[in-house]
Design a protein around this motif. Structure first.
Motif, short mmCIF file in Angstrom:
data_model
loop_
_atom_site.label_atom_id
_atom_site.label_comp_id
_atom_site.label_asym_id
_atom_site.label_seq_id
_atom_site.Cartn_x
_atom_site.Cartn_y
_atom_site.Cartn_z
N VAL A 1 -2.90 13.14 3.63
CA VAL A 1 -2.29 12.72 2.37
C VAL A 1 -3.04 11.52 1.80
N GLU A 2 -3.39 10.58 2.67
CA GLU A 2 -4.10 9.39 2.25
C GLU A 2 -5.45 9.75 1.62
N ARG A 3 -6.16 10.71 2.25
CA ARG A 3 -7.48 11.10 1.73
C ARG A 3 -7.34 11.74 0.35
N GLU A 4 -6.29 12.58 0.18
CA GLU A 4 -6.21 13.35 -1.05
C GLU A 4 -5.56 12.56 -2.19
N MET A 5 -4.53 11.79 -1.89
CA MET A 5 -3.76 11.16 -2.97
C MET A 5 -3.90 9.65 -3.02
N ALA A 6 -4.26 9.03 -1.94
CA ALA A 6 -4.39 7.58 -1.87
C ALA A 6 -3.21 6.87 -2.51
N PRO A 7 -2.02 6.98 -1.94
CA PRO A 7 -0.85 6.30 -2.52
C PRO A 7 -1.06 4.80 -2.59
N ARG A 8 -0.44 4.17 -3.60
CA ARG A 8 -0.60 2.73 -3.72
C ARG A 8 0.17 2.01 -2.61
N TYR A 9 1.34 2.55 -2.24
CA TYR A 9 2.12 1.97 -1.15
C TYR A 9 2.53 3.06 -0.18
N TRP A 10 2.63 2.66 1.08
CA TRP A 10 3.21 3.52 2.12
C TRP A 10 4.47 2.83 2.60
N LEU A 11 5.60 3.52 2.53
CA LEU A 11 6.85 2.92 2.97
C LEU A 11 7.41 3.72 4.15
N LEU A 12 7.72 3.03 5.23
CA LEU A 12 8.31 3.70 6.39
C LEU A 12 9.47 2.86 6.91
N PRO A 13 10.48 3.51 7.48
CA PRO A 13 11.58 2.73 8.07
C PRO A 13 11.14 2.08 9.37
N ASP A 14 11.47 0.80 9.53
CA ASP A 14 11.12 0.09 10.77
C ASP A 14 12.24 0.35 11.78
N ALA A 15 12.32 1.60 12.22
CA ALA A 15 13.43 2.00 13.11
C ALA A 15 12.87 2.75 14.30
N SER A 16 13.59 2.64 15.42
CA SER A 16 13.10 3.24 16.67
C SER A 16 13.16 4.76 16.62
N THR A 17 13.78 5.34 15.58
CA THR A 17 13.86 6.79 15.50
C THR A 17 12.52 7.42 15.12
N GLY A 18 11.48 6.65 14.91
CA GLY A 18 10.17 7.24 14.67
C GLY A 18 9.31 6.48 13.68
N GLY A 19 9.95 5.92 12.64
CA GLY A 19 9.18 5.29 11.58
C GLY A 19 8.40 4.07 12.04
N ALA A 20 8.98 3.30 12.94
CA ALA A 20 8.30 2.09 13.41
C ALA A 20 7.00 2.45 14.10
N ASP A 21 7.04 3.47 14.94
CA ASP A 21 5.85 3.90 15.68
C ASP A 21 4.81 4.50 14.73
#
Lengths: 426, 275
Positions: free
Chosen positions: A181-201
């Motif tokens: 996704v980064e290669r094709e669209m290069a989003p200005r921001y990446w947002l992820l949840p800082d949670a142990s359910t997966g987003g933090a990792d």
């Protein structure tokens, strides 16, 4: 310019309740958009007919509800029309976004969690900051999901990867998808949840791979002129002991309640796909599946399914057997712990453990306020009790009035029978 | 090239240590997660243990490192009684120095780290950056190393709600311990005094990004308010006077135990808690 034309005859009929055509004229007026109870009089004044408003109350007395929630029968259709208009949210369609804000929700249980919704609210803040050139919020979902209300959550573009590579523990495959996704669209921001359910990792993996320094533990953002991005954020650091104010990074890992979830608008949630399929990659981490866990060994605070005993339990052997068969973690009320039937670390309630179970079965617990406090965060509560008036029944989603021992043994028999049938079928 | 069994090589485990901070007094101590990581390393049989810390060598550092060294009683020969201390100034990016120390002098097959530091930024990025620059896989949330055979480690990973998952990873690997891993043993005074700190010099890289940050003690986060979007007086009143909606549950009275059990069984199946 059109001159407003008035029909004095119709106005007269509308005022005269005894006129045979009174009702017809009223309904016509309503169709024209004018209310029967309120109109412009011959001298340009607003006139109200007090007989047209209100309704007859239960005692035969006329009542006027000025809140507008309840209307007389003639005005009923109109009232529902206005509330329906209020209920529909404003549709927002962003045709050619100036930039993308990528959000990778955790989707615990296949649905957007409250944390994910907060994060989408944060993404909307970033995307809508400049009204002339709005950005689009892109949600990236990996693996199967059950969510249907993407637009209401504030998603403009939805990219769903359906692939067996994302089953189980698959950080490498997920990271590869985000890289694509980064290669094709290069989003200005990446947002992820800082949670142990997966987003933090996953967020930290992405940051390390892209060579970006992420802002972690972000709990608020505000626009500022001092930084290159135009935003600065406040983040928790040092195991929650520090507040760090810093310029917003490209990769943001935000904690819960970082922003208000989207409420007033509905977005397009248009499906989007990558131009090329994801490359197959050879993972170095091999998931060998879940390990059966002894439910008695799980800490009460994080147990998913709790069978809890109170003073109404007399057959303790039967109770322990039921917990074993159902695969439930055992809990207890204060009384049985004090009486020595259960260990102190099994006590549920304000003085014991505050539990977070999804299903909590209270056997013979009447529900002291301290106990009810302890089970506040449980999703489904089942009560088995002899007393139909106890407080636990008021809290429970399903209550059964009867003898606890009999019901538990019937439940155990049913579960064992079903397992037997499954084994025979297999 | 003939296949060489790796099992004959002694397994070297590096444990990354940091300076902890007591949550109430703010004093330096051994960090909880790193102590769990050391406990994990000590529980693995026949392993050579390398303790590594990178940061400024001051009093706080010595106090907390001695806290870890105090756990080495009975493991004197394994290497747990000495800390390799990579001396770095206080606002330095320790990843390059740590990376060089690990790959050049220590050469471990397994690196154990905690998830977050208790001081400073505490972003938890260090293991990820190490994994990226060393090119080793990284696995988080580990509670136990079940075994290492033929260069493949079998790990037990913690999932939410007390569940566990088994993973196998080819060495070398970086693992992060979970907060539910085995609690660390008590730190004993004698081994803590006897343990040695071996200082290693590495070139330092200044972390310039932190200069523009404003750091202050954490203040309480504002509580989220319930926003009432009422259009009429009636709705506003209802929102203000609303009681928690109790009594919404289904109540079954005068039913046989079988029917009651059937209803409970149905709910348990719907919620998918029966396994």
């Amino acid at each position: 310019m059109t001159i407003p034309r008035r029909d004095p005859r119709r106005e007269r009929i509308a005022r005269n309740r005894c006129h045979p055509e009174h009702d017809v004229v009223l309904t016509e007026q309503e169709h024209d958009g004018a209310s029967a109870a309120e109109w412009t009089g011959p001298n340009g004044l607003r006139r109200r007919d007090p007989r047209q408003v209100g309704f007859i109350g239960p005692n035969g007395i006329k009542r006027i509800d000025r809140s507008g929630a309840q209307q007389s029968a003639t005005l009923g259709t109109r009232a529902t029309r206005t509330t329906a208009a209020a209920a529909t949210k404003r549709h927002v369609e962003i045709e050619s976004p100036a930039f993308m804000v990528a959000v990778v929700p955790d989707m615990a249980g296949g649905r957007l969690s409250s944390h994910d919704r907060d994060l989408l609210g944060l993404a909307r803040q970033l995307a809508d900051a400049d009204g002339n050139s709005p950005g689009a919020v892109l949600a990236i979902v990996m693996g199967p999901h059950k969510e249907s209300q993407w637009g209401d959550a504030g998603v403009d573009r939805l990219m769903a990867f359906e692939d067996s590579a994302f089953d189980g523990y698959s950080p490498e495959a997920r990271l590869a998808a985000l890289e694509a996704v980064e290669r094709e669209m290069a989003p200005r921001y990446w947002l992820l949840p800082d949670a142990s359910t997966g987003g933090a990792d996953l967020g930290r993996r992405l940051a390390a791979r892209l060579g970006e320094r992420p802002a972690t533990g972000v709990w608020s953002i505000e626009p500022t002129s001092g930084t290159s991005t135009g935003w600065q954020c406040t983040a928790r650091g040092g195991a929650g002991s520090l507040d760090i104010q810093r310029p917003l990074a490209r990769i943001v890992l935000a904690v819960e309640e970082c922003a208000e979830p989207v409420d007033e608008t509905r977005h397009a949630a248009r499906p989007l796909a990558l131009s090329q399929p994801l490359p197959r990659l050879l993972g170095r981490i091999d998931d060998q599946g879940r390990v059966p866990v002894d439910p008695a060994g799980i800490a009460l605070a994080e147990a998913e399914f709790i069978l809890s005993a109170g003073n109404g339990v007399k057959d303790w052997e039967g109770f322990h057997h039921a917990a074993r068969v159902l695969g439930a973690t055992e809990g207890a009320s204060r009384v049985v712990v004090d009486d020595g039937f259960m260990a102190r670390d099994r006590q549920v309630g304000a003085t014991g453990t505050w539990v977070t179970a999804r299903v909590y079965v209270a056997v013979g617990i009447s529900g002291a306020i301290q106990h009810l406090q302890g089970i506040q965060r449980c999703d489904k509560v089942v009560a088995i009790n002899k007393d139909p008036d106890c407080d636990m029944i008021k809290r429970a989603d399903l209550s059964v009035i009867g003898d606890a021992g009999d019901i538990l043994s019937a439940l155990v028999a049913r579960v064992e029978q079903e397992r037997e049938e499954q084994r025979d079928a297999a | 090239m003939p296949h060489e069994p790796i099992t004959t090589l002694p397994l070297t485990v590096a444990v990354l240590l940091s300076v902890g901070r007591h949550p109430v007094t703010g004093r330096a101590r051994r960090a909880d997660q790193d102590a769990r990581g050391l406990e994990l390393a000590l529980s693995m049989a026949a392993a050579r243990i390398e303790l590594v810390h990178a940061g400024p060598f001051d009093d706080a550092c010595e106090v907390s490192m001695r806290g870890y060294l105090g756990m080495s009683a009975g493991h004197a020969g394994s290497g747990a009684d000495s800390v390799t201390l990579v001396d770095q100034p206080s606002q330095a990016d320790v990843v390059p120095a740590l990376c060089r120390t690990l790959s050049e002098s220590l050469a471990p097959q397994l690196v154990i780290a905690g998830e977050r530091a208790e001081q400073g930024e505490g972003s938890g990025m260090l293991p990820y950056q190490l994994s990226e620059s060393l090119g080793w896989p990284l696995v988080g949330g580990i509670v136990a190393v079940e075994g290492v055979e033929e260069g493949v480690a079998t790990l037990l990973q913690a999932l939410p709600r007390g569940q566990r998952r088994r993973l196998s990873v080819r060495l070398p690997v970086i693992v992060m311990v979970n907060a539910t891993a085995m609690a660390p043993r008590q730190s004993a005074f004698g081994p803590a005094r006897r343990g040695t700190l071996a200082v290693v010099e590495q070139p330092a890289v200044h972390d310039a990004a932190q200069d523009e940050w404003r750091v202050q003690p954490a203040r309480k986060r504002p509580k989220r308010l319930k926003i009432v979007k009422a259009t009429s007086a009636r709705e506003r009143f209802k929102a203000a006077a609303a009681k928690s909606d109790g009594g919404g549950g289904q109540i079954m009275k005068d039913v046989s135990p079988d029917e009651a059990a059937a209803a409970i069984h149905k709910l348990l199946k719907e919620e998918d808690v029966l396994r």
